[in-house]
Motif scaffolding. Structure first.
Motif, mmCIF file in Angstrom:
data_model
loop_
_atom_site.group_PDB
_atom_site.id
_atom_site.type_symbol
_atom_site.label_atom_id
_atom_site.label_comp_id
_atom_site.label_asym_id
_atom_site.label_seq_id
_atom_site.Cartn_x
_atom_site.Cartn_y
_atom_site.Cartn_z
ATOM 1 N N UNK A 115 50.545 45.582 33.730
ATOM 2 C CA UNK A 115 50.916 46.719 32.663
ATOM 3 C C UNK A 115 52.212 46.306 31.939
ATOM 4 N N UNK A 116 53.180 45.994 32.547
ATOM 5 C CA UNK A 116 54.152 45.506 31.895
ATOM 6 C C UNK A 116 54.005 44.195 30.857
ATOM 7 N N UNK A 143 49.094 48.008 46.603
ATOM 8 C CA UNK A 143 48.659 48.943 46.066
ATOM 9 C C UNK A 143 49.329 49.265 44.579
ATOM 10 N N UNK A 144 50.359 48.685 44.145
ATOM 11 C CA UNK A 144 50.846 48.866 43.062
ATOM 12 C C UNK A 144 51.428 47.661 42.043
ATOM 13 N N UNK A 145 51.902 46.671 42.910
ATOM 14 C CA UNK A 145 52.738 45.535 42.227
ATOM 15 C C UNK A 145 51.927 44.858 41.068
ATOM 16 N N UNK A 146 50.658 44.271 41.439
ATOM 17 C CA UNK A 146 49.817 43.553 40.591
ATOM 18 C C UNK A 146 49.628 44.358 39.373
ATOM 19 N N UNK A 178 38.277 36.567 38.806
ATOM 20 C CA UNK A 178 37.721 37.873 38.081
ATOM 21 C C UNK A 178 38.311 39.144 38.358
ATOM 22 N N UNK A 179 38.880 39.096 39.650
ATOM 23 C CA UNK A 179 39.549 40.472 39.800
ATOM 24 C C UNK A 179 40.928 40.557 38.999
ATOM 25 N N UNK A 180 41.458 39.561 38.735
ATOM 26 C CA UNK A 180 42.842 39.537 37.888
ATOM 27 C C UNK A 180 42.154 39.882 36.407
ATOM 28 N N UNK A 181 40.850 39.252 35.901
ATOM 29 C CA UNK A 181 40.296 39.757 34.623
ATOM 30 C C UNK A 181 39.866 41.188 34.790
ATOM 31 N N UNK A 182 39.313 41.742 35.660
ATOM 32 C CA UNK A 182 38.991 43.267 35.738
ATOM 33 C C UNK A 182 40.213 43.881 35.594
ATOM 34 N N UNK A 183 41.269 43.689 36.004
ATOM 35 C CA UNK A 183 42.623 44.552 36.205
ATOM 36 C C UNK A 183 43.147 44.541 34.450
ATOM 37 N N UNK A 242 43.417 51.037 40.179
ATOM 38 C CA UNK A 242 42.935 49.583 39.665
ATOM 39 C C UNK A 242 43.475 48.498 40.455
ATOM 40 N N UNK A 243 44.879 48.907 40.943
ATOM 41 C CA UNK A 243 45.489 47.847 41.989
ATOM 42 C C UNK A 243 44.710 47.635 43.345
ATOM 43 N N UNK A 244 44.219 48.827 43.696
ATOM 44 C CA UNK A 244 43.354 48.890 45.106
ATOM 45 C C UNK A 244 42.198 48.109 44.734
ATOM 46 N N UNK A 245 41.450 48.339 43.620
ATOM 47 C CA UNK A 245 40.242 47.490 43.278
ATOM 48 C C UNK A 245 40.468 46.117 43.189
ATOM 49 N N UNK A 246 41.716 45.764 42.549
ATOM 50 C CA UNK A 246 42.000 44.285 42.486
ATOM 51 C C UNK A 246 42.140 43.752 43.659
ATOM 52 N N UNK A 247 42.721 44.513 44.835
ATOM 53 C CA UNK A 247 42.886 43.798 46.139
ATOM 54 C C UNK A 247 41.562 43.828 46.736
ATOM 55 N N UNK A 248 40.748 44.737 46.870
ATOM 56 C CA UNK A 248 39.623 44.792 47.602
ATOM 57 C C UNK A 248 38.721 43.555 47.076
#
Length: 221
Positions: free
Chosen positions: A187-188, A179-182, A41-46, A25-31
């Motif tokens: 999630x947190x 890759x992971x932080x966002x 919208x990327x934040x929204x999808x995530x 999901x994080x990779x999707x967000x980055x792309x």
């Protein structure tokens, strides 16, 4: 405080089995953030996909990211624009009043720094709250976020400090941000918000009981 730390640890443990999913999901967000205009919208999808992962794992699949991306393409600007405007105004004020060390300027600069920190502090749960509303409203999300702060201050503070620390470390290192932080921070935030609302549901308060019910219901699927 100890209970809040244990709650954070329980959410982190819930994250471990979902590591691969959140990385994807994080990779999707980055792309999807690369065109810049699609960042909200990327934040929204995530957030949409991670919320489903946390609240009803059986309904989750990676396509939920793009469903959330499409659904939130327009309204996420209600969250993104106010944040950009508020942060920009306060940051400009801080820079403007830093040119002179007079006492008044120092107080004004300190005031703007405090306001900036408070605003960023409240954003810990504001975005997750927007996804619990049938008609997302920034003012309502901010009000609900403040209510969580009032009723569970230690949980709110620990979540905010933890997320901010991860974000700052990731900005410095760069690679984790891709890759992971966002996804991890999202999630947190969503996981801790769920725990906070569960804690608030158990509180037997003479005043504000209806408000607590309203907040709890606002994040139910």
């Amino acid at each position: 405080m100890d209970a809040s730390v244990k709650t954070l640890w329980s959410v982190i443990k819930d994250f471990y089995p979902n590591l691969a999913r959140v990385v994807l999901l994080n990779i999707f967000w980055f792309i999807c953030s690369l065109p810049i205009i699609t960042i909200p919208a990327a934040y929204g999808g995530l957030a949409y996909a991670i919320r489903i992962l946390i609240y009803d794992e059986t309904e989750y699949n990676w396509r939920q990211f793009f469903i959330g991306f499409q659904k939130s393409f327009l309204w996420t600007w209600r969250w993104f624009l106010p944040n950009i405007i508020v942060v920009l105004i306060l940051f400009i004020n801080i820079l403007f009043f830093s040119t002179d060390n007079q006492t008044l300027n120092l107080f004004v600069r300190a005031g703007n720094v405090v306001l900036l920190l408070i605003w960023l502090f409240l954003q810990t749960f504001t975005f997750p709250f927007l996804f619990g509303q049938q008609k997302p409203k920034m003012t309502t999300a901010l009000r609900n976020s403040f209510a969580v702060l009032v009723h569970t201050p230690w949980l709110f503070a620990i979540t905010s400090v933890f997320v901010l620390t991860i974000a700052l470390m990731s900005i410095i290192l760069m690679v984790p941000w891709i890759f992971i932080s966002v996804g991890f921070c999202m999630f947190i935030s969503i996981g801790m918000l769920r725990k906070a609302l569960e804690m608030m549901e158990t509180m037997k308060l003479d005043q504000g009981g209806e408000d607590l019910d309203e907040l709890a219901n606002s994040t139910k699927k």
